[in-house]
Design an enzyme around this catalytic site. Structure first.
Site, mmCIF file in Angstrom:
data_model
loop_
_atom_site.group_PDB
_atom_site.id
_atom_site.type_symbol
_atom_site.label_atom_id
_atom_site.label_comp_id
_atom_site.label_asym_id
_atom_site.label_seq_id
_atom_site.Cartn_x
_atom_site.Cartn_y
_atom_site.Cartn_z
ATOM 1 N N CYS A 363 -35.926 18.525 31.149
ATOM 2 C CA CYS A 363 -36.088 19.405 29.927
ATOM 3 C C CYS A 363 -35.362 18.900 28.746
ATOM 4 O O CYS A 363 -34.807 19.655 28.034
ATOM 5 C CB CYS A 363 -35.522 20.536 30.425
ATOM 6 S SG CYS A 363 -36.199 21.517 31.702
ATOM 7 N N ALA A 364 -35.701 17.295 28.337
ATOM 8 C CA ALA A 364 -35.221 17.026 27.419
ATOM 9 C C ALA A 364 -36.196 15.858 26.745
ATOM 10 O O ALA A 364 -35.711 14.707 26.446
ATOM 11 C CB ALA A 364 -33.732 16.279 27.706
#
Ligand code: PLP
Length: 452
Positions: A363-364
């Site tokens: 999630c980056a």
């Protein structure tokens, strides 16, 4: 019953389930090496015990006159005080309970009265909520020093209400100097929010000492996996904001056309709160405070150093790092293995060695895209493997991971793996993946109580 521990702990609390044996595809079992604590951490024993104590007392809160309603309301409001104490909340701060960090930052995004600035190294939870309003994203520079200088320039160039930063990167564990960030932001008239999802389980976050204005955290990363989180910070924006959730408990009066909204925290907490999760979060805060002031950070640093030293001996392993001059990191090490996709490595570690890690882009996405461009991504696919350390991690877990990686790059895997539904999977997989007998998705299991 005394709940507050105010002296540094001398021993580390144990997570429930420590020592759980898991099946291996190659036969036999191994103690599960949970190196995925940055995703979700199991409950600590004192947290699970507190939940068991609270369960029989659970009743309606705030609106019930019965004895257990009063007990439950007291538990909830005492939990609010405990979470506030855990992060050094000040007189003008308020603790709003949320589901998790994502929820807390989304709430703050509805309350911020002006433009927001963030860095591109953030988790999606600290990137996406701001897009509903005026926002700018500053690319992190090659060094921490230059990144701070760039933030300073950006804040001086355009009036900004809020600078929001991660307390610790969920990809590399790198920690930015919060005191300097606060000084830069406050000098430009901006407030500071810290996404402490990864920092709070490892270091004390102290609003009063640092001057940070808002902090968001998740219980499930703080060894309280019962669905509660919190936003803690300055009350004025939260009192002025539209209610985050409209409904019972958030109002003082309702007529057919209008409503009088309560001030924060209740303004944003409509509906029946997750009292059990909130009590667990508070107990985790009570349990962790003396650990973070005592042996916790040293335990984790020792294991992180051991992991870094071990990985350095494995050919083809590249640890990920954002800034060469960052001086502090917590409990996370992401890396790539030359010639192997992250999903394949993670499947192998689990199936043949009983090791749980995270793989992917965490999630980056903007950060992983950049690290990949810098030559740190595996085979250019922008994915990596993340090992994360915490309470319950042992030297044996770390050594097993390093040994397993060495085995993979020198001898190869013993089993075969194939992508199934977008995920690398042992083929065949002889393990029982349904030890509780609830029925695997798509099967005719009877675990839901439905007739077969
Ligand atoms: N921020 C960071 C740095 C994280 O690592 C995570 C979760 O991995 C989040 C925010 C989101 O946390 P949650 O899923 O509990 O909302």
């Amino acid at each position: 019953m005394t709940l507050t521990l105010d002296r540094p702990a001398t021993t580390l609390p144990r997570p429930v389930g420590a020592g759980t044996q898991v099946p291996l595809v190659t036969g036999g079992r191994a103690e599960y090496a949970n190196l995925d604590l940055a995703a979700s951490a199991p409950a600590l024993e004192p947290v699970a015990a507190h939940v068991a104590d609270v369960l029989p007392l659970l009743s309606s809160v705030h609106r019930g006159a019965g004895y257990l309603s009063q007990v439950s309301t007291a538990l909830l409001e005492r939990a609010r005080e405990c979470v506030g104490e855990f992060v050094g909340a000040r007189e003008h701060d308020v603790v709003v309970f949320t589901r998790n960090t994502t929820d807390a930052l989304n709430l703050l995004a509805t309350a911020v009265p002006g433009p927001v600035l963030c860095l591109d190294v953030e988790h999606h939870a600290n990137l996406l909520p701001w897009r509903a309003g005026t926002h700018r994203t500053v690319p992190a520079a090659a060094t921490v020093a230059q990144t701070l200088a760039d933030l300073d320039t950006a804040l001086r160039a355009t009036p900004t209400a809020l600078l929001t930063v991660t307390g610790a990167s969920n990809v590399t564990g790198e920690v930015l100097p919060l005191d300097r960030i606060v000084a830069i932001a406050h000098a430009a008239g901006a407030r500071v929010a810290v996404d402490a999802a990864q920092l709070a389980p490892h270091r004390r976050v102290d609003l009063a000492a640092t001057g940070v204005d808002y902090v968001a955290l998740s219980g499930h990363k703080l060894y309280a996996p019962y669905g509660a989180g919190a936003l803690i910070g300055r009350r004025d924006w939260l009192d002025a904001a539209a209610p985050y959730l409209a409904g019972g408990g958030a109002v003082t009066r309702v007529d057919l056309d209008d409503a009088t909204w309560a001030p924060a925290p209740h303004r944003h907490e409509a509906g029946t709160p997750n009292v059990l999760g909130i009590a667990a979060l508070a107990q985790a805060c009570r349990t962790l405070t003396p650990v973070l002031d005592g042996p916790g950070p040293a335990h984790e640093q020792e294991l992180l150093d051991r992991l870094a030293a071990g990985l350095a001996t494995v050919p083809g392993v590249t640890p990920l790092q954002i800034w060469p001059d960052s001086t502090e990191r917590v409990a996370v090490q992401s890396f790539t293995v030359a010639g192997h996709s992250a999903g394949y490595v993670a499947a192998y570690l689990s199936a043949e060695h009983g090791i749980g890690v995270r793989d992917g882009r965490f999630c980056a996405h903007p950060l992983l895209d950049r690290l990949c461009r810098d030559g740190q991504g595996a085979d250019g696919d922008g994915t990596a493997i993340r090992a994360s350390i915490g309470l319950g991690t042992t030297a044996e877990h770390v050594d097993r991971l390093v040994g397993a990686l060495r085995g993979l790059v020198t001898r190869g895997a013993r089993w075969t793996y194939a992508p199934v539904g977008g995920r690398w999977t042992p083929t065949p997989d002889p393990r029982d993946l349904d030890p509780l007998g609830v029925g695997l998705p798509g099967t005719t299991g009877t675990g839901c109580g439905n007739p077969a």
